[in-house]
Design an enzyme around this catalytic site. Structure first.
Site, PDB file in Angstrom:
ATOM      1  N   ASN A  93     -12.871   2.453 -10.104  1.00 48.73           N
ATOM      2  CA  ASN A  93     -11.864   2.115 -11.179  1.00 48.73           C
ATOM      3  C   ASN A  93     -11.111   0.837 -10.121  1.00 48.73           C
ATOM      4  OD1 ASN A  93      -9.990   1.323 -12.741  1.00 48.73           O
ATOM      5  ND2 ASN A  93      -8.912   3.464 -12.735  1.00 48.73           N
ATOM      6  N   LYS A 101      -8.870  -1.307 -11.774  1.00 54.56           N
ATOM      7  CA  LYS A 101      -7.562  -1.318 -12.426  1.00 54.56           C
ATOM      8  C   LYS A 101      -7.129  -2.789 -12.596  1.00 54.56           C
ATOM      9  CE  LYS A 101      -6.055   3.201 -10.302  1.00 54.56           C
ATOM     10  NZ  LYS A 101      -4.952   3.852  -9.839  1.00 54.56           N
ATOM     11  N   HIS A 114      -6.312   7.662 -18.856  1.00 53.73           N
ATOM     12  CA  HIS A 114      -5.484   7.582 -17.491  1.00 53.73           C
ATOM     13  C   HIS A 114      -4.255   7.489 -17.359  1.00 53.73           C
ATOM     14  CE1 HIS A 114      -4.884   5.900 -13.342  1.00 53.73           C
ATOM     15  NE2 HIS A 114      -6.383   6.095 -13.212  1.00 53.73           N
ATOM     16  N   GLU A 157      -2.138   6.071 -15.840  1.00 49.78           N
ATOM     17  CA  GLU A 157      -1.065   4.685 -15.898  1.00 49.78           C
ATOM     18  C   GLU A 157      -1.147   4.260 -17.429  1.00 49.78           C
ATOM     19  OE1 GLU A 157      -3.803   2.716 -13.103  1.00 49.78           O
ATOM     20  OE2 GLU A 157      -2.826   4.341 -11.503  1.00 49.78           O
ATOM     21  N   GLU A 182      -7.239  14.009 -12.515  1.00 51.19           N
ATOM     22  CA  GLU A 182      -6.495  13.176 -11.617  1.00 51.19           C
ATOM     23  C   GLU A 182      -5.162  13.738 -11.706  1.00 51.19           C
ATOM     24  OE1 GLU A 182      -8.604   9.187 -11.022  1.00 51.19           O
ATOM     25  OE2 GLU A 182      -7.192   8.981 -12.618  1.00 51.19           O
ATOM     26  N   GLY A 216      -2.750   6.917  -6.058  1.00 47.74           N
ATOM     27  CA  GLY A 216      -2.187   5.743  -5.466  1.00 47.74           C
ATOM     28  C   GLY A 216      -0.832   6.030  -4.350  1.00 47.74           C
ATOM     29  N   SER A 258      -6.190   9.149  -4.832  1.00 49.59           N
ATOM     30  CA  SER A 258      -6.257   8.995  -2.955  1.00 49.59           C
ATOM     31  C   SER A 258      -7.360   9.436  -2.474  1.00 49.59           C
ATOM     32  CB  SER A 258      -5.052   9.666  -2.465  1.00 49.59           C
ATOM     33  OG  SER A 258      -3.716   9.060  -2.843  1.00 49.59           O
TER      34      SER A 258
HETATM   35  P1  13P Z   1      -6.348   6.092  -6.180  1.00 52.04           P
HETATM   36  O1  13P Z   1      -7.582   5.986  -5.721  1.00 52.04           O
HETATM   37  O2  13P Z   1      -5.603   4.581  -5.778  1.00 52.04           O
HETATM   38  O3  13P Z   1      -5.405   6.726  -5.863  1.00 52.04           O
HETATM   39  O4  13P Z   1      -6.353   5.949  -7.702  1.00 52.04           O
HETATM   40  C1  13P Z   1      -7.095   6.887  -8.493  1.00 52.04           C
HETATM   41  C2  13P Z   1      -7.253   6.454  -9.819  1.00 52.04           C
HETATM   42  O5  13P Z   1      -6.240   6.470 -10.648  1.00 52.04           O
HETATM   43  C3  13P Z   1      -8.372   6.131 -10.214  1.00 52.04           C
HETATM   44  O6  13P Z   1      -8.627   6.264 -11.568  1.00 52.04           O
END
Ligand code: 13P
Length: 257
Positions: A9, A11, A96, A98, A168, A174, A213
């Site tokens: 992903n 982003k 997600h 976010e 997640e 992150g 992470s």
């Molecule tokens: P990170 O691997 O940067 O923590 O992000 C995870 C994520 O949100 C994948 O969709």
């Protein structure tokens, strides 16, 4: 043998230059690694077609990071699932954290989008997870049930067939602090058992991956677990060597089985 599903992903990251470099590297290695794993790339919408042109006829698949709740019409700035399908997208990330947080998407909106993805026979990658406060107050299971139930209520007991569920935990995204693989194994088991209360599908056919992470140092500890069917990788998926290492680790684990 159940394949592991490794999703990148990206982003809101990437440029024509960085993506071209990433893809040419991946393409040179992919025939070797994609036999056992299912590899999916979710670039920003603007780069979807570029990625598709590069991965077409390989075993790497394309995912959108989002779709609109509408199929077409006067909705300036949006992209629909129909358009995604038209350009080669096979998977769509939904729910997600976010998007829940920064774009105010609630379970109702996510459920609508889930329905659109299913209607067009694409595969939803449905993200669920708890916040740090919810974890600390022992509410993880309650939150996960609520998020799953909103889909089950609308689409019935078979809703999660041909679906990827991505656990997640929000506090692990992150932050550099991944969840404990033993805890994740138990939560994935819980998710599968919860769905199996409604659906007669075998647990083997349910797909639950972990995200938060993940990197090449901790990937093995997750992928070794029997109910962790893959990884949803954020920042580590932006570095081509790191992402390939994660795929390689998955490949080795499957090799040993
Ligand atoms: P990170 O691997 O940067 O923590 O992000 C995870 C994520 O949100 C994948 O969709």
């Amino acid at each position: 043998m159940k394949k592991k599903i490794i999703v990148a992903n990206w982003k809101l990251n990437g440029s024509i230059k960085s993506i071209s470099y990433f893809l040419s590297f991946l393409k040179s290695k992919i025939p070797l690694y994609s036999r056992k794993n299912i590899i999916i790339i979710a670039p920003p919408t603007v780069f979807l077609e570029r990625v598709y042109k590069n991965i077409r006829n390989t075993n790497v698949f394309l995912s959108a990071q989002n779709i609109d709740v509408n199929i077409n019409g006067a909705f300036t700035g949006e992209n629909s699932v129909l358009m995604m399908k038209d350009i080669g997208v096979q998977y769509v990330i939904l729910g997600h954290s976010e998007r829940r947080l920064f774009h105010y998407e609630n379970d109702e909106i996510i459920t609508k989008k889930f329905g659109l993805v299913k209607k067009l026979n694409l595969v939803p990658i449905l993200c669920i997870g708890e916040t740090e406060i919810e974890k600390k107050s022992n509410q993880t299971k309650k939150i996960l049930k609520k998020q799953l139930k909103s889909i089950l209520t609308v689409f019935g007991e078979t809703a999660f067939r041909n679906t990827i569920i991505a656990y997640e935990p929000i506090w692990a995204i992150g932050t550099g602090v991944s969840a404990n693989p033993d805890d994740v194994q138990l939560i994935h088991q819980f998710i599968k058992n919860y769905i199996k209360k409604y659906d007669t599908i075998s647990a083997e056919k349910l797909i639950v991956q972990y995200g938060g992470s993940v990197n090449s140092l901790n990937a093995e500890n997750f992928l070794k677990k029997v109910d962790i069917d893959g990884l949803l990788v954020g920042s580590a998926s932006l570095k081509h060597e790191e992402f390939l290492k994660i795929i390689e680790i998955s490949d080795n684990i499957l090799q040993k089985k």
